[in-house]
Motif scaffolding. Structure first.
Motif, PDB file in Angstrom:
ATOM      1  N   GLY A 139     -11.026   1.131 -20.741  1.00  0.00           N
ATOM      2  CA  GLY A 139      -9.766   1.619 -21.285  1.00  0.00           C
ATOM      3  C   GLY A 139      -9.033   2.483 -20.282  1.00  0.00           C
ATOM      4  O   GLY A 139      -9.585   2.908 -19.277  1.00  0.00           O
ATOM      5  N   VAL A 140      -7.769   2.720 -20.558  1.00  0.00           N
ATOM      6  CA  VAL A 140      -6.944   3.557 -19.692  1.00  0.00           C
ATOM      7  C   VAL A 140      -6.448   4.719 -20.526  1.00  0.00           C
ATOM      8  O   VAL A 140      -5.933   4.523 -21.623  1.00  0.00           O
ATOM      9  CB  VAL A 140      -5.739   2.754 -19.148  1.00  0.00           C
ATOM     10  N   GLY A 141      -6.595   5.919 -20.002  1.00  0.00           N
ATOM     11  CA  GLY A 141      -6.153   7.097 -20.724  1.00  0.00           C
ATOM     12  C   GLY A 141      -4.639   7.210 -20.755  1.00  0.00           C
ATOM     13  O   GLY A 141      -3.925   6.550 -19.987  1.00  0.00           O
ATOM     14  N   PRO A 142      -4.119   8.053 -21.622  1.00  0.00           N
ATOM     15  CA  PRO A 142      -2.669   8.186 -21.762  1.00  0.00           C
ATOM     16  C   PRO A 142      -1.976   8.706 -20.507  1.00  0.00           C
ATOM     17  O   PRO A 142      -0.838   8.323 -20.230  1.00  0.00           O
ATOM     18  CB  PRO A 142      -2.502   9.155 -22.935  1.00  0.00           C
ATOM     19  N   GLU A 143      -2.638   9.555 -19.737  1.00  0.00           N
ATOM     20  CA  GLU A 143      -2.006  10.066 -18.514  1.00  0.00           C
ATOM     21  C   GLU A 143      -1.782   8.954 -17.498  1.00  0.00           C
ATOM     22  O   GLU A 143      -0.705   8.844 -16.908  1.00  0.00           O
ATOM     23  CB  GLU A 143      -2.839  11.184 -17.887  1.00  0.00           C
ATOM     24  N   HIS A 144      -2.796   8.116 -17.303  1.00  0.00           N
ATOM     25  CA  HIS A 144      -2.652   7.007 -16.360  1.00  0.00           C
ATOM     26  C   HIS A 144      -1.628   5.995 -16.856  1.00  0.00           C
ATOM     27  O   HIS A 144      -0.850   5.450 -16.065  1.00  0.00           O
ATOM     28  CB  HIS A 144      -3.995   6.337 -16.100  1.00  0.00           C
TER      29      HIS A 144
END
Length: 82
Positions: free
Chosen positions: A5-10
């Motif tokens: 998954g990709v975090g919201p910041e990235h």
């Protein structure tokens, strides 16, 4: 590295054009691992070796890559693929 998954910041950095994410396959990472070890005597872990594989493509005067981890723990993997 393949994260699930990709975090919201990235995601925000990508969506706003402040970051670009590219892939590196295992062979490219291993070649970068070998190159840094041969030229600088530094044994990187395989994780930052993925980033090192893309450094030559950057149009920048100065590039910093954090060489976190211990490369000696990955030597068996690198030698097995040699």
């Amino acid at each position: 590295l393949d994260y699930p998954g990709v975090g919201p910041e990235h995601a925000h950095l990508r969506d706003t054009g402040r970051a670009r994410y590219v892939g590196t396959d295992d062979e490219e990472a291993l070649a970068a691992f070998r190159r840094l070890t041969r030229t600088e005597g530094i044994i990187p872990a395989l994780e930052p070796a993925h980033a090192l594989a893309r450094v030559d493509e950057l149009e920048a005067e100065l590039v910093l890559v954090c060489l976190s981890g211990r490369g000696d723990k990955d030597l068996a993997e690198v030698l097995a693929r040699a």
